[in-house]
Scaffold this motif. Structure first.
Motif, short mmCIF file in Angstrom:
data_model
loop_
_atom_site.label_atom_id
_atom_site.label_comp_id
_atom_site.label_asym_id
_atom_site.label_seq_id
_atom_site.Cartn_x
_atom_site.Cartn_y
_atom_site.Cartn_z
N ALA A 241 -10.62 6.94 11.07
CA ALA A 241 -9.53 6.82 10.11
C ALA A 241 -9.39 8.11 9.31
O ALA A 241 -10.33 8.90 9.21
CB ALA A 241 -9.77 5.65 9.16
N TRP A 242 -8.20 8.32 8.75
CA TRP A 242 -7.99 9.47 7.88
C TRP A 242 -7.25 9.05 6.63
O TRP A 242 -6.59 8.01 6.59
CB TRP A 242 -7.19 10.57 8.61
N SER A 243 -7.40 9.85 5.59
CA SER A 243 -6.61 9.65 4.38
C SER A 243 -6.31 11.02 3.79
O SER A 243 -6.89 12.02 4.19
CB SER A 243 -7.35 8.78 3.36
N LEU A 244 -5.39 11.04 2.85
CA LEU A 244 -5.05 12.30 2.20
C LEU A 244 -6.26 12.88 1.50
O LEU A 244 -7.14 12.13 1.07
CB LEU A 244 -3.91 12.09 1.21
N PRO A 245 -6.33 14.19 1.37
CA PRO A 245 -7.53 14.82 0.80
C PRO A 245 -7.79 14.48 -0.66
O PRO A 245 -8.89 14.66 -1.14
CB PRO A 245 -7.27 16.32 0.97
N ARG A 246 -6.80 13.97 -1.35
CA ARG A 246 -7.04 13.67 -2.77
C ARG A 246 -7.89 12.42 -2.94
O ARG A 246 -8.34 12.11 -4.01
CB ARG A 246 -5.70 13.47 -3.47
N GLY A 247 -8.10 11.68 -1.89
CA GLY A 247 -8.89 10.45 -1.98
C GLY A 247 -8.11 9.34 -2.64
O GLY A 247 -7.00 9.51 -3.10
N GLN A 248 -8.70 8.18 -2.70
CA GLN A 248 -8.08 7.01 -3.32
C GLN A 248 -6.67 6.81 -2.78
O GLN A 248 -5.70 6.73 -3.53
CB GLN A 248 -8.02 7.16 -4.84
N ASP A 249 -6.59 6.77 -1.49
CA ASP A 249 -5.28 6.61 -0.88
C ASP A 249 -5.43 5.82 0.41
O ASP A 249 -6.55 5.54 0.86
CB ASP A 249 -4.66 7.98 -0.60
N THR A 250 -4.30 5.46 0.95
CA THR A 250 -4.27 4.67 2.16
C THR A 250 -5.08 5.32 3.26
O THR A 250 -5.00 6.53 3.47
CB THR A 250 -2.82 4.50 2.62
N GLN A 251 -5.85 4.52 3.97
CA GLN A 251 -6.55 5.00 5.16
C GLN A 251 -5.77 4.52 6.38
O GLN A 251 -5.38 3.36 6.46
CB GLN A 251 -7.99 4.49 5.20
N TYR A 252 -5.58 5.44 7.32
CA TYR A 252 -4.84 5.15 8.55
C TYR A 252 -5.81 5.20 9.71
O TYR A 252 -6.56 6.17 9.86
CB TYR A 252 -3.72 6.17 8.74
N PHE A 253 -5.75 4.18 10.52
CA PHE A 253 -6.74 4.03 11.58
C PHE A 253 -6.21 4.44 12.95
O PHE A 253 -5.03 4.27 13.26
CB PHE A 253 -7.22 2.57 11.63
#
Lengths: 110, 113
Positions: free
Chosen positions: B92-104
């Protein structure tokens, strides 16, 4: 550690009706995501909430960090809504760690 | 648009053999990356996360290791597979700022015999 209790484990609805899934958290969570499992077993994003409510079509989700729960409401259920739904909560660490519920198997019947 | 690929799609391996699973994210710079694993009948759990190239943190010890050799690549590996490693692996990935949607990603199904 953080735990997520998802209920019900299975839900059967008739087309056109609605219901709610719920996740309770044993600790304060900073955000919650709701997913639906696709045919391959991967996860489709439904909602991300850090607070409040969000709505998308026939789905609506709410998250109350203080009361430690989140809900996913489905209204006017359709046959294609059948599937497995998961909530996942992000705790207080900086790992982006999502703690998943065990899932709800939704069956929509004609 | 961002895309996430995982390889292989599925694998059958012998106990004691090595394993390497890959994940690539295109269209997003410096994402946070994650490895998750679900045993058959079990709950999905996070194994590793990475916020930058060359940096990986372990969340759960399962005799697996992970590496991030490039900004858009995340590798999960072990030199000796155990029966208990069977299951479904998701990147999964999310935006580098954290605390955001994770996409699988689409996942890799692993069976260890």
């Amino acid at each position: 550690g953080d735990q997520v209790e998802q209920s019900p484990s299975a839900l059967s609805l008739h087309e056109g009706t609605g219901s709610a899934l719920r996740c309770n958290f044993t600790t304060t969570m900073r955000a919650v995501q709701w997913f639906r499992k696709n045919s391959r077993g991967s996860l489709i994003n439904l909602f991300y909430l850090a607070s409040g409510t969000k709505e998308n079509g026939r789905l609506k989700s709410a998250f109350d960090s203080k009361e430690r729960y989140s809900t996913l409401h489905i209204r006017d259920a359709q046959l294609e809504d059948s599937g497995t739904y998961f909530c996942a909560a992000e705790g207080g660490t900086n790992t982006g760690k999502l703690t998943f519920g065990d899932g709800t198997v939704l069956t929509v019947k004609p | 648009a961002q895309t996430i690929h995982q390889w292989p799609v599925a694998e059958i391996k012998a106990v004691g053999s090595p394993l390497s699973l890959g994940c690539t994210i295109k269209g997003k710079s410096s994402p946070n990356l994650y490895w998750y694993w679900q045993a058959t009948g079990g709950t999905l759990q996070q194994l590793f996360y990475s916020i930058t190239v060359g940096q990986v943190e372990s969340v759960v010890q399962l005799n697996l290791s992970a590496s991030r050799p490039k900004d858009d690549q995340f590798i999960l590996s072990t030199e000796k597979l155990l029966l208990s490693h069977s299951g479904f692996y998701l990147c999964a990935w999310s935006l580098p700022r954290g605390q955001d949607t994770q996409y699988f990603g689409p996942g890799t199904r692993l069976l260890v015999l």
